[in-house]
Design an enzyme around this catalytic site. Structure first.
Site, short mmCIF file in Angstrom:
data_model
loop_
_atom_site.label_atom_id
_atom_site.label_comp_id
_atom_site.label_asym_id
_atom_site.label_seq_id
_atom_site.Cartn_x
_atom_site.Cartn_y
_atom_site.Cartn_z
N ASN A 12 0.87 -1.18 0.00
CA ASN A 12 0.00 0.00 0.00
C ASN A 12 0.90 1.23 0.00
O ASN A 12 1.49 1.56 1.02
CB ASN A 12 -0.90 -0.04 1.25
CG ASN A 12 -1.75 1.21 1.37
OD1 ASN A 12 -1.81 2.04 0.47
ND2 ASN A 12 -2.41 1.35 2.52
N LYS A 14 0.11 4.22 -0.23
CA LYS A 14 -0.54 5.40 0.37
C LYS A 14 -0.33 6.61 -0.56
O LYS A 14 -0.26 6.44 -1.77
CB LYS A 14 -0.02 5.61 1.80
CG LYS A 14 -0.14 4.32 2.63
CD LYS A 14 0.08 4.50 4.09
CE LYS A 14 -0.07 3.15 4.79
NZ LYS A 14 -0.02 3.25 6.24
N HIS A 96 -9.36 0.92 5.01
CA HIS A 96 -8.05 1.14 5.63
C HIS A 96 -8.20 2.08 6.82
O HIS A 96 -9.03 2.99 6.82
CB HIS A 96 -7.06 1.72 4.61
CG HIS A 96 -5.67 1.73 5.14
ND1 HIS A 96 -5.19 2.74 5.94
CD2 HIS A 96 -4.67 0.81 5.05
CE1 HIS A 96 -3.95 2.46 6.29
NE2 HIS A 96 -3.61 1.30 5.77
N GLU A 98 -6.62 4.56 7.73
CA GLU A 98 -6.54 6.00 7.42
C GLU A 98 -7.85 6.50 6.80
O GLU A 98 -8.25 7.65 7.01
CB GLU A 98 -5.32 6.28 6.53
CG GLU A 98 -4.03 6.15 7.34
CD GLU A 98 -2.90 5.43 6.66
OE1 GLU A 98 -2.83 5.43 5.41
OE2 GLU A 98 -2.06 4.84 7.38
N GLU A 168 -4.95 -4.88 10.65
CA GLU A 168 -3.91 -3.85 10.84
C GLU A 168 -4.19 -3.10 12.14
O GLU A 168 -4.98 -2.15 12.14
CB GLU A 168 -3.92 -2.87 9.67
CG GLU A 168 -3.67 -3.51 8.32
CD GLU A 168 -3.16 -2.49 7.31
OE1 GLU A 168 -2.02 -2.66 6.86
OE2 GLU A 168 -3.85 -1.51 7.01
N GLY A 174 2.79 2.44 10.71
CA GLY A 174 3.71 3.57 10.52
C GLY A 174 4.44 3.97 11.79
O GLY A 174 5.04 5.04 11.86
N SER A 214 3.88 -1.95 10.26
CA SER A 214 5.34 -1.96 10.45
C SER A 214 5.99 -3.30 10.08
O SER A 214 6.97 -3.71 10.71
CB SER A 214 5.70 -1.55 11.88
OG SER A 214 5.25 -0.23 12.13
P1 13P Z 1 3.29 0.53 7.58
O1 13P Z 1 3.81 -0.76 6.99
O2 13P Z 1 3.98 1.75 7.04
O3 13P Z 1 3.22 0.46 9.07
O4 13P Z 1 1.77 0.68 7.07
C1 13P Z 1 0.91 -0.40 7.20
C2 13P Z 1 -0.32 -0.11 6.44
O5 13P Z 1 -1.11 0.73 6.81
C3 13P Z 1 -0.54 -0.86 5.20
O6 13P Z 1 -1.82 -0.66 4.71
#
Ligand code: 13P
Length: 252
Positions: A12, A14, A96, A98, A168, A174, A214
């Site tokens: 992803n 983002k 997701h 976010e 997640e 992140g 992560s």
């Molecule tokens: P990170 O791997 O940057 O922690 O993000 C995970 C994520 O949100 C994947 O959709």
């Protein structure tokens, strides 16, 4: 029990990248080698879906990061499943964290999006996960079961074969703070039991549950060794050649 479920790893991206950096990602993806026993999906920003699809090898599927719940119309800024399909992408990430927590998407809206995307023939990565305060309050199962129910209520029988669940935990996204393999396994196992009890044992046996939060080249093998971890949804590390290592986490 280890299963026949095919490992599935998504990247992803983002809201990251431009044509120049994306060219770099595409070259390490195309160079691989990527384990043929793993489904590989990358999710670029919507503006680059077409570009990525035209350049990345056919063994890598392309996903949108979200879409809307209707086909077309006066919905400024949104994209529809038919647009995603029109540029050759075959997956969409929905729900997701976010989208939930930055853009305020509700369980109900996510359920509607899942239903529409599936009815349009897309494959769906449906994301769920608890926040830190929810985990600390002992509410992890309540939260992920509630989120999963809102998704499951919108999936018709055979469409389950086109759904991947991504667990997640929000506190791991992140932050560099990965769930331990035991923490991930515990939630994945409970989710599979929930699906068994509330959908069917057969769907539970077959549905793939990714872990996200992560994941990196250093921790992926240990996580991948857990029996209910069927793949990863990777954020930051999917922009780097480490992603190839993560894709190959189940390979010797
Ligand atoms: P990170 O791997 O940057 O922690 O993000 C995970 C994520 O949100 C994947 O959709």
């Amino acid at each position: 029990m280890a299963s026949q479920r095919k490992f599935v790893v998504g990247g992803n991206w983002k809201m990251n990248g431009n044509k120049s950096s994306i060219d770099g990602i595409i070259s390490f993806l195309n160079a691989g080698p990527l384990d043929a026993n793993t489904d590989v999906i990358v999710a670029p920003p919507a503006a680059y879906l077409d570009y990525v699809r035209s350049k990345v090898n056919a063994n890598v599927a392309v996903a949108a990061q979200t879409c809307y719940k209707v086909d077309k119309g006066a919905f400024t800024g949104e994209i529809s499943p038919s647009m995603i399909k029109d540029v050759g992408a075959t997956w969409v990430i929905l729900g997701h964290s976010e989208r939930r927590h930055v853009f305020g998407e509700s369980d109900e809206l996510i359920g509607e999006k899942v239903k529409f995307a599936l009815s349009e023939g897309l494959n769906v990565i449906a994301c769920i996960g608890e926040k830190l305060d929810e985990r600390e309050a002992g509410q992890t199962n309540d939260v992920v079961f509630r989120q999963t129910k809102a998704i499951a209520d919108n999936v018709l029988g055979s469409d389950w074969s086109r759904v991947v669940i991504a667990y997640e935990p929000v506190w791991a996204i992140g932050t560099g703070k990965t769930a331990s393999p035991e923490q991930a396994q515990e939630v994945h196992q409970s989710l599979r039991k929930w699906v068994s009890d509330n959908v069917s044992p057969e769907v539970a046996q077959n549905v793939r549950i990714q872990y996200g939060g992560s994941v990196n080249a250093g921790n992926c093998k240990e996580l991948a060794a857990k029996p209910d971890v069927d793949g990863f949804l990777v954020g930051g590390a999917s922009l780097k050649p480490d992603f190839v290592t993560i894709v190959n986490a189940r390979k010797d």
